[in-house]
Design a protein around this motif. Structure first.
Motif, short mmCIF file in Angstrom:
data_model
loop_
_atom_site.label_atom_id
_atom_site.label_comp_id
_atom_site.label_asym_id
_atom_site.label_seq_id
_atom_site.Cartn_x
_atom_site.Cartn_y
_atom_site.Cartn_z
N LYS A 55 8.51 -39.24 -37.69
CA LYS A 55 8.75 -40.27 -36.68
C LYS A 55 9.86 -39.93 -35.68
O LYS A 55 10.57 -40.80 -35.20
N HIS A 56 9.96 -38.65 -35.35
CA HIS A 56 10.87 -38.22 -34.29
C HIS A 56 10.07 -38.13 -33.00
O HIS A 56 9.92 -37.08 -32.38
N VAL A 57 9.52 -39.30 -32.61
CA VAL A 57 8.59 -39.33 -31.49
C VAL A 57 9.25 -39.01 -30.15
O VAL A 57 8.61 -38.43 -29.28
N VAL A 58 10.51 -39.35 -30.00
CA VAL A 58 11.21 -39.01 -28.76
C VAL A 58 11.33 -37.50 -28.63
O VAL A 58 11.08 -36.93 -27.56
N LEU A 59 11.68 -36.83 -29.72
CA LEU A 59 11.78 -35.37 -29.68
C LEU A 59 10.42 -34.73 -29.46
O LEU A 59 10.30 -33.75 -28.73
N ALA A 60 9.38 -35.30 -30.07
CA ALA A 60 8.02 -34.79 -29.86
C ALA A 60 7.61 -34.97 -28.39
O ALA A 60 7.03 -34.07 -27.79
N ALA A 61 7.94 -36.12 -27.84
CA ALA A 61 7.62 -36.36 -26.42
C ALA A 61 8.43 -35.40 -25.53
O ALA A 61 7.91 -34.90 -24.53
N PHE A 62 9.68 -35.14 -25.91
CA PHE A 62 10.49 -34.18 -25.17
C PHE A 62 9.82 -32.81 -25.15
O PHE A 62 9.72 -32.17 -24.11
N VAL A 63 9.34 -32.37 -26.31
CA VAL A 63 8.65 -31.08 -26.41
C VAL A 63 7.48 -31.04 -25.43
O VAL A 63 7.32 -30.09 -24.66
N ASN A 64 6.67 -32.09 -25.44
CA ASN A 64 5.52 -32.12 -24.54
C ASN A 64 5.94 -32.22 -23.08
O ASN A 64 5.30 -31.62 -22.21
N ALA A 65 7.00 -32.96 -22.81
CA ALA A 65 7.48 -33.08 -21.43
C ALA A 65 7.99 -31.73 -20.91
O ALA A 65 7.84 -31.42 -19.73
N VAL A 66 8.57 -30.93 -21.79
CA VAL A 66 9.01 -29.59 -21.40
C VAL A 66 7.82 -28.79 -20.88
O VAL A 66 7.95 -28.01 -19.94
N TRP A 67 6.66 -29.03 -21.46
CA TRP A 67 5.44 -28.31 -21.04
C TRP A 67 4.63 -29.12 -20.04
O TRP A 67 3.42 -29.05 -19.99
N ASP A 68 5.34 -29.93 -19.21
CA ASP A 68 4.76 -30.66 -18.07
C ASP A 68 3.72 -31.71 -18.43
O ASP A 68 2.79 -31.96 -17.66
N ASP A 69 3.87 -32.36 -19.56
CA ASP A 69 2.98 -33.45 -19.94
C ASP A 69 3.53 -34.74 -19.31
O ASP A 69 4.56 -35.26 -19.76
N GLU A 70 2.85 -35.23 -18.29
CA GLU A 70 3.32 -36.40 -17.56
C GLU A 70 3.35 -37.66 -18.43
O GLU A 70 4.24 -38.50 -18.28
N LYS A 71 2.40 -37.79 -19.34
CA LYS A 71 2.38 -38.96 -20.23
C LYS A 71 3.59 -38.93 -21.17
O LYS A 71 4.18 -39.97 -21.47
N ALA A 72 3.96 -37.75 -21.63
CA ALA A 72 5.12 -37.63 -22.51
C ALA A 72 6.39 -37.99 -21.74
O ALA A 72 7.27 -38.69 -22.27
N PHE A 73 6.48 -37.55 -20.50
CA PHE A 73 7.63 -37.89 -19.67
C PHE A 73 7.69 -39.41 -19.46
O PHE A 73 8.76 -40.02 -19.58
N ALA A 74 6.55 -40.01 -19.18
CA ALA A 74 6.51 -41.47 -18.99
C ALA A 74 6.93 -42.19 -20.26
O ALA A 74 7.64 -43.21 -20.20
N PHE A 75 6.52 -41.67 -21.42
CA PHE A 75 6.94 -42.26 -22.69
C PHE A 75 8.46 -42.20 -22.83
O PHE A 75 9.09 -43.18 -23.25
N LEU A 76 9.06 -41.06 -22.49
CA LEU A 76 10.52 -40.93 -22.59
C LEU A 76 11.22 -41.96 -21.69
O LEU A 76 12.21 -42.57 -22.10
N MET A 77 10.69 -42.15 -20.51
CA MET A 77 11.28 -43.13 -19.59
C MET A 77 11.13 -44.55 -20.14
O MET A 77 12.08 -45.33 -20.12
N LYS A 78 9.95 -44.85 -20.66
CA LYS A 78 9.71 -46.19 -21.20
C LYS A 78 10.59 -46.44 -22.43
O LYS A 78 11.08 -47.56 -22.63
N ALA A 79 10.83 -45.40 -23.22
CA ALA A 79 11.66 -45.52 -24.42
C ALA A 79 13.16 -45.47 -24.08
O ALA A 79 14.00 -45.54 -24.97
N LYS A 80 13.47 -45.35 -22.79
CA LYS A 80 14.85 -45.25 -22.31
C LYS A 80 15.58 -44.03 -22.88
O LYS A 80 16.79 -44.05 -23.09
N ALA A 81 14.82 -42.98 -23.11
CA ALA A 81 15.39 -41.71 -23.58
C ALA A 81 15.66 -40.85 -22.35
O ALA A 81 15.10 -39.77 -22.17
#
Length: 147
Positions: A55-81
């Motif tokens: 359940k380290h979903v923020v870190l998982a989303a960060f990993v995907n955002a590093v590889w230009d996943d726009e949905k992962a980036f949006a998740f990080l913003m929504k999660a206030k990360a």
């Protein structure tokens, strides 16, 4: 969402740069998710699964955002990360993200982003070297080996 101390971020940065003492500090203080994060960025599927399973979903989303996943980036913003979102943007070349982290006094995250970016470049350089190319060919054969 788990909040990380600046000390843990500093040790993560030093670990990414190859510091053994920081590896030990992270291990002894229960930050295995940082090891998995770096490995997942380096395309280790099991490491990414570890992040999700634990359940380290923020870190998982960060990993995907590093590889230009726009949905992962949006998740990080929504999660206030915001720190993790900004780091992903720094790694992807966005200079404004660095200004944002400076403005909110989170320079430690800038250093971590640059350390990860450096590691990604090192991995890329290694993969195109003669030894790295040979290793990749051997791994390619192993991927198609029947169990």
């Amino acid at each position: 969402m788990k909040k990380y101390s600046l000390e843990s971020i500093d040790h993560f940065t030093r670990f990414v740069l190859g510091d053994t003492a920081s590896f030990n500090w992270l291990m002894n203080n229960g930050y295995k998710e940082f090891f998995a994060t770096l490995d997942a960025i380096r395309d280790e599927k099991r490491a990414f699964q570890y992040l999700m399973d634990n359940k380290h979903v923020v870190l998982a989303a960060f990993v995907n955002a590093v590889w230009d996943d726009e949905k992962a980036f949006a998740f990080l913003m929504k999660a206030k990360a915001f720190e993790w979102a900004a780091m992903a943007n720094i790694i992807n070349g966005d200079e404004k993200a660095e200004d944002f982290l400076k403005k909110i006094k989170k320079e430690n995250y800038i250093l971590l982003a640059h350390a990860i970016q450096s590691r990604i470049h090192q991995d890329g350089d290694y993969n195109v070297s003669p030894i790295g190319a040979l290793k990749n060919m051997l791994n390619f054969k192993k991927a198609f080996k029947k169990e």
